[in-house]
Design a protein around this motif. Structure first.
Motif, short mmCIF file in Angstrom:
data_model
loop_
_atom_site.label_atom_id
_atom_site.label_comp_id
_atom_site.label_asym_id
_atom_site.label_seq_id
_atom_site.Cartn_x
_atom_site.Cartn_y
_atom_site.Cartn_z
N ALA A 70 28.44 -17.15 24.58
CA ALA A 70 29.36 -16.67 25.61
C ALA A 70 30.06 -15.39 25.16
O ALA A 70 30.35 -14.51 25.98
CB ALA A 70 30.38 -17.75 25.95
N MET A 71 30.35 -15.28 23.87
CA MET A 71 30.94 -14.04 23.34
C MET A 71 29.96 -12.88 23.51
O MET A 71 30.33 -11.80 24.00
CB MET A 71 31.29 -14.22 21.86
CG MET A 71 32.35 -15.27 21.59
SD MET A 71 32.72 -15.39 19.81
CE MET A 71 33.94 -16.72 19.82
N PHE A 72 28.71 -13.09 23.12
CA PHE A 72 27.71 -12.04 23.25
C PHE A 72 27.47 -11.68 24.71
O PHE A 72 27.28 -10.50 25.04
CB PHE A 72 26.40 -12.46 22.57
CG PHE A 72 26.37 -12.19 21.10
CD1 PHE A 72 25.67 -11.11 20.58
CD2 PHE A 72 27.04 -13.01 20.21
CE1 PHE A 72 25.65 -10.86 19.23
CE2 PHE A 72 27.02 -12.78 18.85
CZ PHE A 72 26.32 -11.69 18.35
N ASP A 73 27.45 -12.67 25.58
CA ASP A 73 27.29 -12.38 27.01
C ASP A 73 28.42 -11.49 27.52
O ASP A 73 28.19 -10.56 28.31
CB ASP A 73 27.27 -13.68 27.81
CG ASP A 73 25.99 -14.48 27.62
OD1 ASP A 73 25.03 -13.92 27.05
OD2 ASP A 73 25.97 -15.67 28.02
N ALA A 74 29.66 -11.77 27.08
CA ALA A 74 30.80 -10.97 27.51
C ALA A 74 30.70 -9.54 26.98
O ALA A 74 31.00 -8.58 27.69
CB ALA A 74 32.11 -11.62 27.05
N PHE A 75 30.29 -9.38 25.73
CA PHE A 75 30.13 -8.04 25.16
C PHE A 75 29.10 -7.24 25.96
O PHE A 75 29.33 -6.08 26.31
CB PHE A 75 29.68 -8.13 23.70
CG PHE A 75 30.64 -8.83 22.78
CD1 PHE A 75 32.00 -8.80 23.01
CD2 PHE A 75 30.17 -9.52 21.67
CE1 PHE A 75 32.90 -9.44 22.15
CE2 PHE A 75 31.05 -10.16 20.81
CZ PHE A 75 32.41 -10.13 21.05
N SER A 76 27.98 -7.87 26.24
CA SER A 76 26.91 -7.18 26.95
C SER A 76 27.34 -6.82 28.38
O SER A 76 27.09 -5.70 28.85
CB SER A 76 25.66 -8.06 26.99
OG SER A 76 24.61 -7.43 27.69
N ALA A 77 28.00 -7.75 29.07
CA ALA A 77 28.42 -7.50 30.45
C ALA A 77 29.41 -6.35 30.53
O ALA A 77 29.47 -5.64 31.54
CB ALA A 77 29.03 -8.77 31.04
N ALA A 78 30.20 -6.14 29.47
CA ALA A 78 31.18 -5.06 29.46
C ALA A 78 30.59 -3.73 29.01
O ALA A 78 31.30 -2.72 28.97
CB ALA A 78 32.35 -5.44 28.55
N GLY A 79 29.30 -3.72 28.67
CA GLY A 79 28.65 -2.47 28.31
C GLY A 79 28.62 -2.16 26.83
O GLY A 79 28.44 -1.01 26.43
N PHE A 80 28.77 -3.19 26.00
CA PHE A 80 28.78 -3.00 24.55
C PHE A 80 27.49 -3.51 23.91
O PHE A 80 26.89 -4.47 24.38
CB PHE A 80 29.95 -3.72 23.90
CG PHE A 80 31.29 -3.10 24.17
CD1 PHE A 80 31.69 -1.96 23.51
CD2 PHE A 80 32.15 -3.69 25.10
CE1 PHE A 80 32.93 -1.39 23.76
CE2 PHE A 80 33.40 -3.13 25.34
CZ PHE A 80 33.78 -1.97 24.67
N THR A 81 27.12 -2.88 22.82
CA THR A 81 26.11 -3.39 21.90
C THR A 81 26.81 -3.89 20.65
O THR A 81 27.73 -3.25 20.15
CB THR A 81 25.12 -2.28 21.52
OG1 THR A 81 24.40 -1.86 22.68
CG2 THR A 81 24.12 -2.77 20.48
N VAL A 82 26.39 -5.04 20.15
CA VAL A 82 26.96 -5.58 18.91
C VAL A 82 26.25 -4.93 17.73
O VAL A 82 25.06 -5.14 17.52
CB VAL A 82 26.82 -7.11 18.85
CG1 VAL A 82 27.38 -7.64 17.54
CG2 VAL A 82 27.53 -7.75 20.03
N GLU A 83 26.99 -4.13 16.98
CA GLU A 83 26.42 -3.46 15.81
C GLU A 83 26.45 -4.34 14.56
O GLU A 83 25.59 -4.22 13.69
CB GLU A 83 27.17 -2.17 15.51
CG GLU A 83 26.87 -1.04 16.45
CD GLU A 83 27.37 0.28 15.93
OE1 GLU A 83 26.87 1.31 16.43
OE2 GLU A 83 28.23 0.32 15.03
N ARG A 84 27.46 -5.19 14.49
CA ARG A 84 27.58 -6.01 13.28
C ARG A 84 28.33 -7.28 13.59
O ARG A 84 29.28 -7.29 14.37
CB ARG A 84 28.31 -5.24 12.18
CG ARG A 84 28.37 -5.98 10.84
CD ARG A 84 28.94 -5.13 9.74
NE ARG A 84 29.02 -5.87 8.49
CZ ARG A 84 29.57 -5.40 7.38
NH1 ARG A 84 30.08 -4.18 7.36
NH2 ARG A 84 29.61 -6.15 6.29
N VAL A 85 27.90 -8.37 12.98
CA VAL A 85 28.60 -9.65 13.00
C VAL A 85 28.91 -10.00 11.55
O VAL A 85 28.04 -9.93 10.69
CB VAL A 85 27.76 -10.77 13.63
CG1 VAL A 85 28.53 -12.09 13.64
CG2 VAL A 85 27.32 -10.39 15.03
N SER A 86 30.15 -10.37 11.29
CA SER A 86 30.56 -10.66 9.91
C SER A 86 31.26 -12.00 9.82
O SER A 86 32.11 -12.33 10.65
CB SER A 86 31.50 -9.54 9.39
OG SER A 86 31.94 -9.83 8.07
#
Length: 258
Positions: free
Chosen positions: A183-199
């Protein structure tokens, strides 16, 4: 009836605890700053700045920082900590921010997103206030850890849960939102973001030196998860087109609080 998340009532106790404790001062804050990287000369929005501990570190690193928080009590402490030159804005991340578009190089949201039910508004606002090529650094509750704390037995759901905190000898009632990783990744994508790093960082030497017990626990279990987001180029171009075409209303300059 219990009052939840009343930061105005316990601002001083919260600040005194988080200023130097293991989880905030020695674990989460250094991990966030490491992801932010070199900010010398950069404009940074500290979204959910609280009492200003992270903002102070960003200023010390050479950033021009603006802080945003909903709590008047925490902003008052931040004003004392940061002095008169750092703009501080009282604003709700669930609403449009009183900040011009394309203002900041970096947005940092440190341990604030787990208070928010719908991530679409703050993420859309983060994208709006970023310059092209800007990034967002987020730390939030690790979904696998908080679903166990919630006691719901439901990792895949999105739901509110309560927790009792003890800070500086005072007990506070808290409410948070659990959401699964997808759900976090879905929200990032819907807002127009690419996830560059997960830590999911391991603790550093400062934690080991302060508390071997915490060091052992944090070496096996990450209470927080961290993300670096970048605006997708297509999303950035689309947003610039809407703004330049006159269909996005301009916003006022940041208004300093307190």
């Amino acid at each position: 009836m219990a009052t939840f998340n009343d930061y105005d009532a316990y601002a001083s106790a919260y600040d005194a605890d988080t200023e130097n404790n293991v989880y905030n001062a020695l674990y989460e804050r250094p991990a966030t700053l490491a992801l932010v990287g070199d900010v010398a000369g950069s404009k940074v929005l500290d979204a959910g700045c609280g009492s200003g501990a992270l903002s102070r570190a960003l200023v010390a690193a050479g950033a021009a920082v603006t802080g945003v928080d909903l709590s008047t009590g925490l902003l008052a402490i931040a004003r004392t900590r940061l002095g008169p030159d750092v703009p501080l804005i009282r604003a709700d991340l669930n609403q449009q921010l009183p900040i011009r578009s394309s203002t900041f190089d970096v947005v940092v949201a440190s341990l604030v997103m787990h208070y928010v039910h719908d991530w679409s508004r703050p993420l859309t606002e983060f994208r709006r206030v970023l310059v092209p090529g800007g990034c967002v650094v987020i730390s939030t509750h690790h979904p696998f850890v908080d679903f166990r704390l919630a006691g719901e037995g439901d990792y895949l759901g999105t739901y509110e849960f309560t927790e009792e905190w003890v800070k500086s000898g005072e007990t506070f009632q808290m409410k948070f939102w659990h959401r699964p990783l997808h759900a976090m990744f879905d929200a990032f994508s819907a807002a127009g973001f690419t996830v560059e790093r997960v830590s999911e960082p391991r603790p550093g030497a400062a934690v080991r030196d302060r508390s071997p017990e915490h060091f052992d626990r944090l070496s096996r279990e990450a209470p927080f998860i961290f993300f670096t987001l970048r605006v997708r180029e297509s999303a950035s171009a689309s947003w610039r087109g809407r703004r330049d075409g006159g269909r996005a209303s301009p916003r006022a300059s940041p208004e300093e609080a307190g």
